[in-house]
Write a protein that holds these residues in place. Structure first.
Motif, mmCIF file in Angstrom:
data_model
loop_
_atom_site.group_PDB
_atom_site.id
_atom_site.type_symbol
_atom_site.label_atom_id
_atom_site.label_comp_id
_atom_site.label_asym_id
_atom_site.label_seq_id
_atom_site.Cartn_x
_atom_site.Cartn_y
_atom_site.Cartn_z
ATOM 1 N N THR A 13 42.036 -17.252 -4.912
ATOM 2 C CA THR A 13 42.996 -18.348 -4.951
ATOM 3 C C THR A 13 44.172 -17.996 -5.851
ATOM 4 O O THR A 13 44.024 -17.295 -6.860
ATOM 5 C CB THR A 13 42.369 -19.673 -5.444
ATOM 6 O OG1 THR A 13 41.804 -19.477 -6.744
ATOM 7 C CG2 THR A 13 41.305 -20.176 -4.474
ATOM 8 N N VAL A 14 45.316 -18.494 -5.426
ATOM 9 C CA VAL A 14 46.563 -18.412 -6.196
ATOM 10 C C VAL A 14 47.171 -19.805 -6.138
ATOM 11 O O VAL A 14 46.766 -20.619 -5.301
ATOM 12 C CB VAL A 14 47.528 -17.357 -5.590
ATOM 13 C CG1 VAL A 14 46.934 -15.960 -5.675
ATOM 14 C CG2 VAL A 14 47.896 -17.693 -4.164
ATOM 15 N N LYS A 43 49.152 -16.503 4.152
ATOM 16 C CA LYS A 43 49.956 -17.188 3.141
ATOM 17 C C LYS A 43 49.471 -16.881 1.728
ATOM 18 O O LYS A 43 50.288 -16.783 0.810
ATOM 19 C CB LYS A 43 49.943 -18.705 3.386
ATOM 20 C CG LYS A 43 50.858 -19.462 2.448
ATOM 21 C CD LYS A 43 50.945 -20.922 2.787
ATOM 22 C CE LYS A 43 51.869 -21.647 1.830
ATOM 23 N NZ LYS A 43 51.942 -23.076 2.132
ATOM 24 N N THR A 44 48.168 -16.705 1.555
ATOM 25 C CA THR A 44 47.660 -16.379 0.221
ATOM 26 C C THR A 44 48.343 -15.122 -0.293
ATOM 27 O O THR A 44 48.792 -15.062 -1.441
ATOM 28 C CB THR A 44 46.131 -16.197 0.230
ATOM 29 O OG1 THR A 44 45.527 -17.365 0.779
ATOM 30 C CG2 THR A 44 45.601 -15.965 -1.170
ATOM 31 N N ALA A 51 52.529 -14.237 -7.827
ATOM 32 C CA ALA A 51 51.580 -14.833 -8.775
ATOM 33 C C ALA A 51 51.347 -13.904 -9.965
ATOM 34 O O ALA A 51 51.353 -12.676 -9.826
ATOM 35 C CB ALA A 51 50.249 -15.118 -8.082
ATOM 36 N N THR A 52 51.131 -14.503 -11.121
ATOM 37 C CA THR A 52 50.774 -13.721 -12.313
ATOM 38 C C THR A 52 49.262 -13.616 -12.468
ATOM 39 O O THR A 52 48.779 -12.693 -13.114
ATOM 40 C CB THR A 52 51.370 -14.346 -13.583
ATOM 41 O OG1 THR A 52 50.873 -15.690 -13.725
ATOM 42 C CG2 THR A 52 52.895 -14.351 -13.526
ATOM 43 N N HIS A 53 48.512 -14.571 -11.870
ATOM 44 C CA HIS A 53 47.058 -14.624 -11.993
ATOM 45 C C HIS A 53 46.429 -14.921 -10.630
ATOM 46 O O HIS A 53 47.015 -15.651 -9.820
ATOM 47 C CB HIS A 53 46.629 -15.722 -12.961
ATOM 48 C CG HIS A 53 47.044 -15.471 -14.370
ATOM 49 N ND1 HIS A 53 48.357 -15.583 -14.779
ATOM 50 C CD2 HIS A 53 46.330 -15.098 -15.456
ATOM 51 C CE1 HIS A 53 48.430 -15.293 -16.075
ATOM 52 N NE2 HIS A 53 47.217 -14.997 -16.506
ATOM 53 N N ILE A 54 45.254 -14.374 -10.417
ATOM 54 C CA ILE A 54 44.468 -14.654 -9.228
ATOM 55 C C ILE A 54 43.053 -14.988 -9.682
ATOM 56 O O ILE A 54 42.513 -14.315 -10.572
ATOM 57 C CB ILE A 54 44.437 -13.436 -8.266
ATOM 58 C CG1 ILE A 54 45.845 -13.128 -7.754
ATOM 59 C CG2 ILE A 54 43.474 -13.692 -7.099
ATOM 60 C CD1 ILE A 54 45.938 -11.876 -6.884
ATOM 61 N N ALA A 55 42.472 -16.025 -9.092
ATOM 62 C CA ALA A 55 41.068 -16.348 -9.338
ATOM 63 C C ALA A 55 40.250 -15.824 -8.156
ATOM 64 O O ALA A 55 40.682 -15.925 -7.008
ATOM 65 C CB ALA A 55 40.872 -17.858 -9.477
ATOM 66 N N ALA A 93 46.061 -20.619 -11.457
ATOM 67 C CA ALA A 93 45.123 -20.266 -10.384
ATOM 68 C C ALA A 93 44.114 -21.392 -10.170
ATOM 69 O O ALA A 93 43.466 -21.833 -11.121
ATOM 70 C CB ALA A 93 44.404 -18.963 -10.712
ATOM 71 N N PRO A 94 43.959 -21.871 -8.942
ATOM 72 C CA PRO A 94 42.981 -22.917 -8.655
ATOM 73 C C PRO A 94 41.543 -22.401 -8.850
ATOM 74 O O PRO A 94 41.209 -21.312 -8.383
ATOM 75 C CB PRO A 94 43.234 -23.262 -7.189
ATOM 76 C CG PRO A 94 44.625 -22.803 -6.918
ATOM 77 C CD PRO A 94 44.806 -21.587 -7.767
#
Length: 146
Positions: A13-14, A43-44, A51-55, A93-94
């Motif tokens: 997730t982003v 789209k992700t 994005a700076t972070h990804i979960a 990040a969600p």
């Protein structure tokens, strides 16, 4: 041979989206790094470029609904995050409720064919659960072509 492998499935997730991921692994011990590959068609990936972070979440083996949602729907048509419970994590990040996860700061991006590998410096890791495996997820009709 590759059709026989049965590796764990993840959801990346982003901010704004997420997708089912089969290509992911720890890639360094010191520094602690994790590699996650996103299809360059969805789209992700388009959001992850900035994005700076990804979960990265482990899909628990009893949460086929999440695998179906994040693997079988496309954010071009559906707001997947509106259909599940989540909270905001580092870098926006969600974090999907009930899923073990790690969050990483994006350290590098590498094109590897029809996917882009994101190398993450792991900054948070929480939870544990038996993971849904690839052979179980194979039946999901993808939201996008490979």
């Amino acid at each position: 041979m590759l059709d026989e492998l049965d590796y764990p499935m993840f959801i990346a997730t982003v901010p704004g989206d997420g997708c089912l991921v089969g290509f992911a692994t720890q890639c360094s011990i010191d520094p602690l790094r994790f590699l996650v590959c996103l299809s360059n068609k969805n789209k992700t990936y388009r959001l992850a470029r900035d994005a700076t972070h990804i979960a990265v979440h482990v899909v628990p083996e009893d949460r086929a609904d999440l695998a179906d949602l994040f693997g079988g729907e496309t954010a071009d048509d559906v707001d997947k995050l509106a259909r599940c419970e989540w909270s905001e994590g580092p870098g926006g990040a969600p974090l999907i409720a009930g899923c073990p996860h790690l969050v990483g700061r994006v350290a590098d991006r590498v094109e590897v064919g029809d996917h882009v590998a994101f190398v993450l410096d792991v900054i948070q890791s929480e939870g544990a659960a038996p993971a849904m495996r690839f052979q179980r997820a194979r039946r999901i009709e993808p939201g996008h072509e490979a």
